[in-house]
Scaffold this motif. Structure first.
Motif, PDB file in Angstrom:
ATOM      1  N   THR A  31     -92.930  -8.873 -15.700  1.00 37.66           N
ATOM      2  CA  THR A  31     -93.638 -10.161 -15.672  1.00 37.66           C
ATOM      3  C   THR A  31     -95.143  -9.947 -15.655  1.00 37.66           C
ATOM      4  O   THR A  31     -95.895 -10.604 -16.397  1.00 37.66           O
ATOM      5  N   MET A  32     -95.612  -9.006 -14.818  1.00 40.80           N
ATOM      6  CA  MET A  32     -97.051  -8.722 -14.741  1.00 40.80           C
ATOM      7  C   MET A  32     -97.564  -8.100 -16.040  1.00 40.80           C
ATOM      8  O   MET A  32     -98.675  -8.380 -16.489  1.00 40.80           O
ATOM      9  N   LEU A  33     -96.727  -7.263 -16.661  1.00 38.50           N
ATOM     10  CA  LEU A  33     -97.124  -6.611 -17.912  1.00 38.50           C
ATOM     11  C   LEU A  33     -97.280  -7.633 -19.041  1.00 38.50           C
ATOM     12  O   LEU A  33     -98.258  -7.594 -19.798  1.00 38.50           O
ATOM     13  N   VAL A  34     -96.331  -8.545 -19.143  1.00 41.67           N
ATOM     14  CA  VAL A  34     -96.415  -9.598 -20.168  1.00 41.67           C
ATOM     15  C   VAL A  34     -97.636 -10.478 -19.926  1.00 41.67           C
ATOM     16  O   VAL A  34     -98.364 -10.841 -20.867  1.00 41.67           O
ATOM     17  N   SER A  35     -97.901 -10.799 -18.659  1.00 42.25           N
ATOM     18  CA  SER A  35     -99.064 -11.615 -18.316  1.00 42.25           C
ATOM     19  C   SER A  35    -100.362 -10.916 -18.721  1.00 42.25           C
ATOM     20  O   SER A  35    -101.276 -11.533 -19.284  1.00 42.25           O
ATOM     21  N   GLY A  36    -100.449  -9.598 -18.448  1.00 44.76           N
ATOM     22  CA  GLY A  36    -101.647  -8.846 -18.806  1.00 44.76           C
ATOM     23  C   GLY A  36    -101.858  -8.784 -20.311  1.00 44.76           C
ATOM     24  O   GLY A  36    -102.985  -8.931 -20.802  1.00 44.76           O
ATOM     25  N   LYS A  37    -100.779  -8.570 -21.071  1.00 40.44           N
ATOM     26  CA  LYS A  37    -100.894  -8.520 -22.529  1.00 40.44           C
ATOM     27  C   LYS A  37    -101.307  -9.870 -23.098  1.00 40.44           C
ATOM     28  O   LYS A  37    -102.064  -9.934 -24.080  1.00 40.44           O
ATOM     29  N   ASN A  38    -100.810 -10.953 -22.498  1.00 41.02           N
ATOM     30  CA  ASN A  38    -101.210 -12.291 -22.956  1.00 41.02           C
ATOM     31  C   ASN A  38    -102.689 -12.554 -22.681  1.00 41.02           C
ATOM     32  O   ASN A  38    -103.378 -13.174 -23.499  1.00 41.02           O
ATOM     33  N   ARG A  39    -103.162 -12.096 -21.520  1.00 40.97           N
ATOM     34  CA  ARG A  39    -104.596 -12.248 -21.214  1.00 40.97           C
ATOM     35  C   ARG A  39    -105.447 -11.485 -22.223  1.00 40.97           C
ATOM     36  O   ARG A  39    -106.492 -11.972 -22.676  1.00 40.97           O
ATOM     37  N   LEU A  40    -105.014 -10.268 -22.548  1.00 34.51           N
ATOM     38  CA  LEU A  40    -105.764  -9.451 -23.499  1.00 34.51           C
ATOM     39  C   LEU A  40    -105.778 -10.099 -24.880  1.00 34.51           C
ATOM     40  O   LEU A  40    -106.816 -10.117 -25.563  1.00 34.51           O
ATOM     41  N   ALA A  41    -104.638 -10.642 -25.293  1.00 38.31           N
ATOM     42  CA  ALA A  41    -104.561 -11.298 -26.601  1.00 38.31           C
ATOM     43  C   ALA A  41    -105.416 -12.562 -26.647  1.00 38.31           C
ATOM     44  O   ALA A  41    -105.860 -12.985 -27.719  1.00 38.31           O
ATOM     45  N   LEU A  79    -108.372 -12.926 -25.356  1.00 43.50           N
ATOM     46  CA  LEU A  79    -109.815 -12.621 -25.379  1.00 43.50           C
ATOM     47  C   LEU A  79    -110.272 -12.477 -26.825  1.00 43.50           C
ATOM     48  O   LEU A  79    -110.168 -11.403 -27.431  1.00 43.50           O
ATOM     49  N   LEU A  80    -110.769 -13.553 -27.402  1.00 44.70           N
ATOM     50  CA  LEU A  80    -111.179 -13.569 -28.796  1.00 44.70           C
ATOM     51  C   LEU A  80    -112.666 -13.900 -28.918  1.00 44.70           C
ATOM     52  O   LEU A  80    -113.236 -14.594 -28.065  1.00 44.70           O
ATOM     53  N   GLY A  81    -113.282 -13.414 -29.967  1.00 49.76           N
ATOM     54  CA  GLY A  81    -114.671 -13.744 -30.254  1.00 49.76           C
ATOM     55  C   GLY A  81    -115.613 -13.350 -29.131  1.00 49.76           C
ATOM     56  O   GLY A  81    -115.553 -12.231 -28.595  1.00 49.76           O
ATOM     57  N   PRO A  82    -116.484 -14.270 -28.716  1.00 41.84           N
ATOM     58  CA  PRO A  82    -117.473 -13.953 -27.670  1.00 41.84           C
ATOM     59  C   PRO A  82    -116.844 -13.698 -26.294  1.00 41.84           C
ATOM     60  O   PRO A  82    -117.505 -13.150 -25.405  1.00 41.84           O
ATOM     61  N   ARG A  83    -115.575 -14.082 -26.110  1.00 44.35           N
ATOM     62  CA  ARG A  83    -114.908 -13.868 -24.819  1.00 44.35           C
ATOM     63  C   ARG A  83    -114.413 -12.429 -24.672  1.00 44.35           C
ATOM     64  O   ARG A  83    -114.021 -12.020 -23.585  1.00 44.35           O
ATOM     65  N   ARG A  84    -114.421 -11.669 -25.758  1.00 42.28           N
ATOM     66  CA  ARG A  84    -113.908 -10.290 -25.709  1.00 42.28           C
ATOM     67  C   ARG A  84    -115.006  -9.340 -25.220  1.00 42.28           C
ATOM     68  O   ARG A  84    -115.599  -8.567 -25.980  1.00 42.28           O
ATOM     69  N   ILE A  85    -115.252  -9.386 -23.928  1.00 45.88           N
ATOM     70  CA  ILE A  85    -116.280  -8.553 -23.296  1.00 45.88           C
ATOM     71  C   ILE A  85    -115.677  -7.180 -22.997  1.00 45.88           C
ATOM     72  O   ILE A  85    -114.598  -7.089 -22.393  1.00 45.88           O
ATOM     73  N   PRO A  86    -116.331  -6.108 -23.381  1.00 39.01           N
ATOM     74  CA  PRO A  86    -115.774  -4.756 -23.203  1.00 39.01           C
ATOM     75  C   PRO A  86    -115.330  -4.449 -21.777  1.00 39.01           C
ATOM     76  O   PRO A  86    -114.286  -3.820 -21.582  1.00 39.01           O
ATOM     77  N   ARG A  87    -116.105  -4.855 -20.777  1.00 35.28           N
ATOM     78  CA  ARG A  87    -115.752  -4.545 -19.390  1.00 35.28           C
ATOM     79  C   ARG A  87    -114.440  -5.217 -18.993  1.00 35.28           C
ATOM     80  O   ARG A  87    -113.596  -4.615 -18.306  1.00 35.28           O
ATOM     81  N   VAL A  88    -114.252  -6.457 -19.422  1.00 34.24           N
ATOM     82  CA  VAL A  88    -113.018  -7.189 -19.104  1.00 34.24           C
ATOM     83  C   VAL A  88    -111.836  -6.571 -19.856  1.00 34.24           C
ATOM     84  O   VAL A  88    -110.758  -6.378 -19.292  1.00 34.24           O
TER      85      VAL A  88
END
Length: 315
Positions: free
Chosen positions: A135-145, A147-156
């Motif tokens: 459940t946590m893994l799916v949640s993390g992958k969804n958060r990563l997906a 992060l598009l455009g200006p929201r895709r900050i390298p540190r995050v």
């Protein structure tokens, strides 16, 4: 007169009551409290002690009472709550809940719950932890997906990827540990091999069935379907013919059966032909898949009961 005891389990306290009597009380949910509760109940010599399943909090109580030789039954909280509503009791406190459970015990007399073996309990906890990690893994992958455009900050991105990698590694360790434990037990290993002989049933489904459905092979097809929650229930009244639907049951088993059926549509000719026949008849996709889950469970139950592999059963 037989004595029936109800126990309301919470994190801090254990409230207990005797049906038809003013006797009861509250003890702390710790070692000292359990010892006091066992001593009081031993003196009463009850016919049955009933407590609700409360997400694992009840396990210490079940263990203490079972070791003491007391007849214990763990029941579904929904059954007790529906029983209370049927009596018209809407108020809810720990003390009232204990009395209601005791009354439920006297009227329904649910079957006793055996204490799981240490090996089974350990696998059950590992499997539960595995589901949490997924459940946590799916949640993390969804958060990563997301992060598009200006929201895709390298540190995050780096932080999320680190968490995903950590969870993936931990998931692999748990899978290896479960595999080792099953291989070390002849009983588990033979049943695992039997279940995995079915095309479309992988290690995840097999382990879930072994741990979360120990009744597999001991019940008839209607009982096992109702227990898992894949049996369609009628909704008819007078001239109304309602839509049949499934509900209740063991969600973890049902979830794995669904995933297995999706795989079976590719690799299992029996399930695939059954699904295609239902779709040709006009059944919606989810209805057809649910029927396939029911059929797959029936096949697995028959195999476990006869101790025959897939090739022998399907021949």
């Amino acid at each position: 007169m037989p004595i029936f005891v109800g126990i309301d389990v919470s994190k801090e306290h254990l409230d207990w009551a005797v049906h038809g009597s003013a006797e009861g009380g509250r003890v702390k949910h710790d070692e000292a409290g359990l010892e006091e509760l066992v001593a009081r109940l031993r003196a009463l010599k009850p016919e049955r002690v009933v407590l609700e399943a409360t997400g694992g909090l009840e396990m210490s109580v079940l263990a203490a009472l079972s070791v003491a030789g007391l007849p214990v039954a763990v029941v579904n909280p929904r059954q007790v709550r529906d029983f209370a509503r049927a009596k018209g009791h809407l108020a809810k406190t720990d003390r009232l809940d204990a009395k209601c459970i005791a009354h439920f015990a006297a009227v329904m007399q649910p079957p006793l719950t055996p204490m799981p073996e240490a090996e089974t309990l350990e696998l059950e906890l590992i499997l539960a932890r595995r589901r949490q990690l997924i459940t946590m893994l799916v949640s993390g992958k969804n958060r990563l997906a997301g992060l598009l455009g200006p929201r895709r900050i390298p540190r995050v991105v780096s932080s999320i990827e680190h968490i995903i990698k950590t969870l993936t590694n931990e998931l692999e360790k748990l899978d290896d540990e479960m595999k080792t434990k099953i291989e070390q037990s002849p009983r588990w290993l033979s049943k695992d091999a039997l279940l995995r002989s079915v095309p479309g049933v992988g290690p995840g489904t097999s382990r879930t069935l072994l741990v979360d459905l120990p009744e597999l092979g001991t019940l008839n097809r209607k009982q096992i379907a109702a227990l898992v929650g894949v049996a369609p229930f009628n909704r008819d009244s007078g001239k109304l013919r309602g839509r049949r639907a499934i509900w209740g049951g063991r969600a973890s088993v049902r979830s794995m059966l669904y995933m297995s059926c999706v795989a079976c549509l590719r690799f299992n000719p029996v399930i695939r032909s059954f699904y295609e026949r239902l779709r040709t008849a006009g059944k919606p996709v989810k209805v057809a898949l649910t029927a396939c889950m029911h059929k797959l469970l029936t096949i697995l139950n028959a195999m476990a009961k006869a101790n025959h592999t897939w090739k022998v059963v399907s021949a």
